[in-house]
Design a protein around this motif. Structure first.
Motif, mmCIF file in Angstrom:
data_model
loop_
_atom_site.group_PDB
_atom_site.id
_atom_site.type_symbol
_atom_site.label_atom_id
_atom_site.label_comp_id
_atom_site.label_asym_id
_atom_site.label_seq_id
_atom_site.Cartn_x
_atom_site.Cartn_y
_atom_site.Cartn_z
ATOM 1 N N TYR A 178 0.833 -1.206 0.000
ATOM 2 C CA TYR A 178 0.000 0.000 0.000
ATOM 3 C C TYR A 178 0.870 1.260 0.000
ATOM 4 C CZ TYR A 178 -4.108 -2.859 0.869
ATOM 5 O OH TYR A 178 -5.111 -3.772 0.751
ATOM 6 N N THR A 192 1.944 2.000 -3.426
ATOM 7 C CA THR A 192 0.832 2.573 -4.179
ATOM 8 C C THR A 192 0.700 4.056 -3.872
ATOM 9 O OG1 THR A 192 -0.354 0.468 -4.197
ATOM 10 C CG2 THR A 192 -1.666 2.433 -4.556
ATOM 11 N N GLU A 227 0.997 7.569 -6.228
ATOM 12 C CA GLU A 227 0.024 8.659 -6.255
ATOM 13 C C GLU A 227 0.689 9.998 -5.926
ATOM 14 O OE1 GLU A 227 -3.321 7.569 -3.793
ATOM 15 O OE2 GLU A 227 -3.635 5.718 -4.916
#
Length: 168
Positions: free
Chosen positions: A27, A30, A34
């Motif tokens: 995560y 990820t 972003e």
């Protein structure tokens, strides 16, 4: 201890979904993507419009993951060491631009990946990445302090908890 750190650690500990440090690292990567995209957009190097969170919000999302990763991989007083790191980042004059801090975070996450897979200690790398994420927030939000960051974090923590509850 900073309220921001205490809130994140407390909420993360309340979420019992069986996640491991390697799950959280996924995560985290990820969120790094972003954040990188928002930095590219902010530099004017993309055709995309900024997301609703912008650079500062994505840096906060990354910081949340890093604190949870620290919680899962370090057995000591994470609130104390994370608070020290965030205080130092807040006290810095945030001279480095987000792009430079992004490169620092990327390097740290590469080291963390190797370290977690070998079941070693990655605390220093996680803290370095956390400090860089907070410096990005400082760059974007000039009056950033514990209260400002806590206010930015609260809705994210509420979403985090509701998402965890829904997936349980």
């Amino acid at each position: 201890m900073l309220k921001f750190i205490h809130a994140v650690v407390g909420r993360a500990a309340d979420i019992d979904n069986g996640r491991t440090a390697l799950d959280v690292l996924d995560y985290t990567l990820t969120e790094l993507g972003e954040l990188a995209e928002e930095i590219i957009i902010a530099r004017g190097a993309s055709y995309k419009a900024p997301g609703k969170d912008g650079v500062a919000g994505e840096a906060i999302d990354l910081a949340l993951c890093l604190i949870d990763l620290l919680r899962l991989s370090h057995s000591g007083d994470i609130c104390g060491i994370a608070s020290d790191t965030v205080r130092e980042a807040l006290a810095s004059k945030c001279a480095r631009k987000p792009r430079a801090e992004l490169r620092r975070i990327t390097a740290c996450l590469g080291g963390i990946t190797n370290d977690l897979e070998r079941h070693g200690q990655s605390t220093g790398l996680i803290l370095a990445a956390l400090g860089a994420a907070i410096r990005i927030v400082c760059y974007e939000v000039r009056d950033a302090d514990d209260a400002v960051i806590t206010a930015m974090v609260e809705p994210k923590l509420a979403k985090w908890a509701s998402t965890a509850k829904a997936s349980a």
